[in-house]
Design a protein around this motif. Structure first.
Motif, PDB file in Angstrom:
ATOM      1  N   ALA A 168       4.598   1.654 -15.449  1.00  0.00           N
ATOM      2  CA  ALA A 168       5.312   2.930 -15.559  1.00  0.00           C
ATOM      3  C   ALA A 168       6.544   2.776 -16.464  1.00  0.00           C
ATOM      4  CB  ALA A 168       5.746   3.408 -14.176  1.00  0.00           C
ATOM      5  N   ILE A 169       7.269   1.682 -16.320  1.00  0.00           N
ATOM      6  CA  ILE A 169       8.448   1.453 -17.169  1.00  0.00           C
ATOM      7  C   ILE A 169       8.038   1.279 -18.622  1.00  0.00           C
ATOM      8  CG2 ILE A 169      10.296  -0.210 -17.665  1.00  0.00           C
ATOM      9  CD1 ILE A 169      10.486  -0.692 -14.627  1.00  0.00           C
ATOM     10  N   GLN A 170       6.947   0.581 -18.846  1.00  0.00           N
ATOM     11  CA  GLN A 170       6.472   0.340 -20.216  1.00  0.00           C
ATOM     12  C   GLN A 170       6.036   1.654 -20.873  1.00  0.00           C
ATOM     13  OE1 GLN A 170       2.904  -1.999 -20.474  1.00  0.00           O
ATOM     14  NE2 GLN A 170       3.463  -2.834 -22.465  1.00  0.00           N
ATOM     15  N   ASN A 171       5.361   2.508 -20.131  1.00  0.00           N
ATOM     16  CA  ASN A 171       4.888   3.776 -20.698  1.00  0.00           C
ATOM     17  C   ASN A 171       6.009   4.795 -20.840  1.00  0.00           C
ATOM     18  OD1 ASN A 171       2.309   2.852 -21.039  1.00  0.00           O
ATOM     19  ND2 ASN A 171       1.560   3.675 -19.099  1.00  0.00           N
ATOM     20  N   HIS A 230       2.245  -3.263  -6.583  1.00  0.00           N
ATOM     21  CA  HIS A 230       3.409  -2.394  -6.783  1.00  0.00           C
ATOM     22  C   HIS A 230       4.233  -2.841  -7.991  1.00  0.00           C
ATOM     23  CE1 HIS A 230       3.058   0.287  -3.369  1.00  0.00           C
ATOM     24  NE2 HIS A 230       2.787  -0.753  -2.583  1.00  0.00           N
ATOM     25  N   ILE A 231       4.377  -4.158  -8.179  1.00  0.00           N
ATOM     26  CA  ILE A 231       5.126  -4.659  -9.338  1.00  0.00           C
ATOM     27  C   ILE A 231       4.412  -4.272 -10.629  1.00  0.00           C
ATOM     28  CG2 ILE A 231       5.802  -6.777 -10.559  1.00  0.00           C
ATOM     29  CD1 ILE A 231       6.372  -8.006  -7.806  1.00  0.00           C
ATOM     30  N   GLU A 232       3.089  -4.448 -10.659  1.00  0.00           N
ATOM     31  CA  GLU A 232       2.326  -4.102 -11.869  1.00  0.00           C
ATOM     32  C   GLU A 232       2.393  -2.605 -12.151  1.00  0.00           C
ATOM     33  OE1 GLU A 232      -1.529  -5.720 -11.142  1.00  0.00           O
ATOM     34  OE2 GLU A 232      -0.938  -7.738 -11.781  1.00  0.00           O
ATOM     35  N   MET A 247       7.485 -13.128  -7.294  1.00  0.00           N
ATOM     36  CA  MET A 247       7.232 -11.684  -7.220  1.00  0.00           C
ATOM     37  C   MET A 247       8.441 -10.947  -6.659  1.00  0.00           C
ATOM     38  SD  MET A 247       3.214 -11.271  -6.199  1.00  0.00           S
ATOM     39  CE  MET A 247       3.170 -12.379  -4.814  1.00  0.00           C
ATOM     40  N   LEU A 248       9.115 -11.531  -5.661  1.00  0.00           N
ATOM     41  CA  LEU A 248      10.315 -10.896  -5.109  1.00  0.00           C
ATOM     42  C   LEU A 248      11.423 -10.827  -6.152  1.00  0.00           C
ATOM     43  CD1 LEU A 248      10.377 -12.467  -1.523  1.00  0.00           C
ATOM     44  CD2 LEU A 248       9.855 -10.098  -2.122  1.00  0.00           C
ATOM     45  N   GLN A 249      11.554 -11.875  -6.987  1.00  0.00           N
ATOM     46  CA  GLN A 249      12.551 -11.846  -8.053  1.00  0.00           C
ATOM     47  C   GLN A 249      12.226 -10.765  -9.078  1.00  0.00           C
ATOM     48  OE1 GLN A 249      12.598 -15.819  -9.596  1.00  0.00           O
ATOM     49  NE2 GLN A 249      13.725 -16.666  -7.840  1.00  0.00           N
ATOM     50  N   ILE A 277      13.397  -5.286 -11.298  1.00  0.00           N
ATOM     51  CA  ILE A 277      12.964  -3.915 -11.601  1.00  0.00           C
ATOM     52  C   ILE A 277      13.790  -2.913 -10.811  1.00  0.00           C
ATOM     53  CG2 ILE A 277      11.007  -2.304 -11.407  1.00  0.00           C
ATOM     54  CD1 ILE A 277       9.145  -4.672 -11.828  1.00  0.00           C
ATOM     55  N   GLY A 278      14.296  -3.341  -9.657  1.00  0.00           N
ATOM     56  CA  GLY A 278      15.061  -2.437  -8.801  1.00  0.00           C
ATOM     57  C   GLY A 278      14.185  -1.792  -7.746  1.00  0.00           C
ATOM     58  N   MET A 279      13.097  -2.412  -7.407  1.00  0.00           N
ATOM     59  CA  MET A 279      12.154  -1.865  -6.437  1.00  0.00           C
ATOM     60  C   MET A 279      12.512  -2.361  -5.039  1.00  0.00           C
ATOM     61  SD  MET A 279       7.990  -2.185  -6.491  1.00  0.00           S
ATOM     62  CE  MET A 279       8.032  -3.923  -6.645  1.00  0.00           C
ATOM     63  N   LYS A 280      12.400  -1.460  -4.048  1.00  0.00           N
ATOM     64  CA  LYS A 280      12.618  -1.854  -2.661  1.00  0.00           C
ATOM     65  C   LYS A 280      11.322  -2.455  -2.134  1.00  0.00           C
ATOM     66  CE  LYS A 280      16.176   1.426  -1.368  1.00  0.00           C
ATOM     67  NZ  LYS A 280      16.558   2.465  -0.421  1.00  0.00           N
ATOM     68  N   VAL A 281      11.450  -3.619  -1.522  1.00  0.00           N
ATOM     69  CA  VAL A 281      10.275  -4.356  -1.051  1.00  0.00           C
ATOM     70  C   VAL A 281      10.264  -4.370   0.463  1.00  0.00           C
ATOM     71  CG1 VAL A 281       9.106  -6.587  -1.047  1.00  0.00           C
ATOM     72  CG2 VAL A 281      10.315  -5.826  -3.092  1.00  0.00           C
ATOM     73  N   ASP A 282       9.120  -4.015   1.028  1.00  0.00           N
ATOM     74  CA  ASP A 282       8.932  -4.101   2.468  1.00  0.00           C
ATOM     75  C   ASP A 282       8.428  -5.507   2.774  1.00  0.00           C
ATOM     76  OD1 ASP A 282       8.446  -3.777   5.131  1.00  0.00           O
ATOM     77  OD2 ASP A 282       7.174  -2.013   4.921  1.00  0.00           O
ATOM     78  N   LYS A 283       9.064  -6.197   3.693  1.00  0.00           N
ATOM     79  CA  LYS A 283       8.715  -7.595   3.990  1.00  0.00           C
ATOM     80  C   LYS A 283       7.317  -7.723   4.602  1.00  0.00           C
ATOM     81  CE  LYS A 283      12.651  -9.238   2.723  1.00  0.00           C
ATOM     82  NZ  LYS A 283      12.789 -10.032   1.536  1.00  0.00           N
ATOM     83  N   ARG A 284       6.755  -6.622   5.095  1.00  0.00           N
ATOM     84  CA  ARG A 284       5.419  -6.666   5.700  1.00  0.00           C
ATOM     85  C   ARG A 284       4.311  -6.594   4.666  1.00  0.00           C
ATOM     86  NH1 ARG A 284       6.403  -1.816   9.719  1.00  0.00           N
ATOM     87  NH2 ARG A 284       7.402  -1.126   7.806  1.00  0.00           N
TER      88      ARG A 284
END
Length: 109
Positions: free
Chosen positions: A103-106, A96-98, A73-75, A80-87
């Protein structure tokens, strides 16, 4: 000199102790009898080997339906270029990934 109860044969036992002693003797006799009458089955590992022709062998693909691991999931989030909070929990990260993927697909449609 102290004499043990095993040496004294004429000593009478209380009725409840006599019953308990009889039960112990009966259980011991039954366990010995079960061990003597036990049926031993041969091991299936030592059975003969049967060769199967190649035509009868089916190749089955294994489909991994398990949810992605946190590393996967982190990969995906990094791709995607999303910032991930480690918490974030795994469920929150997956959500959030889905959402980002949807959003990218639409947006491309």
């Amino acid at each position: 000199m102290i004499k043990s109860a095993a040496i004294i044969k004429n000593k009478t036992l209380a009725p409840w102790r006599e019953l308990r002693l009889q039960k112990r003797k009966l259980k011991k006799e039954q366990s010995i009898e079960r061990k003597l009458n036990k049926v031993y089955y041969p091991s299936p590992i030592g059975a003969q080997v049967i060769e199967v022709p190649d035509e009868q062998i089916e190749v089955v693909e294994v489909v991994d339906d398990s949810p992605p691991t946190r590393e996967e999931m982190l990969q995906q989030a990094e791709a995607i270029g999303m910032k991930v909070d480690k918490r974030w929990s795994d469920a929150t990260l997956l959500k959030h990934i889905e959402e980002s993927a949807w959003a990218i697909q639409n947006d491309n449609s």
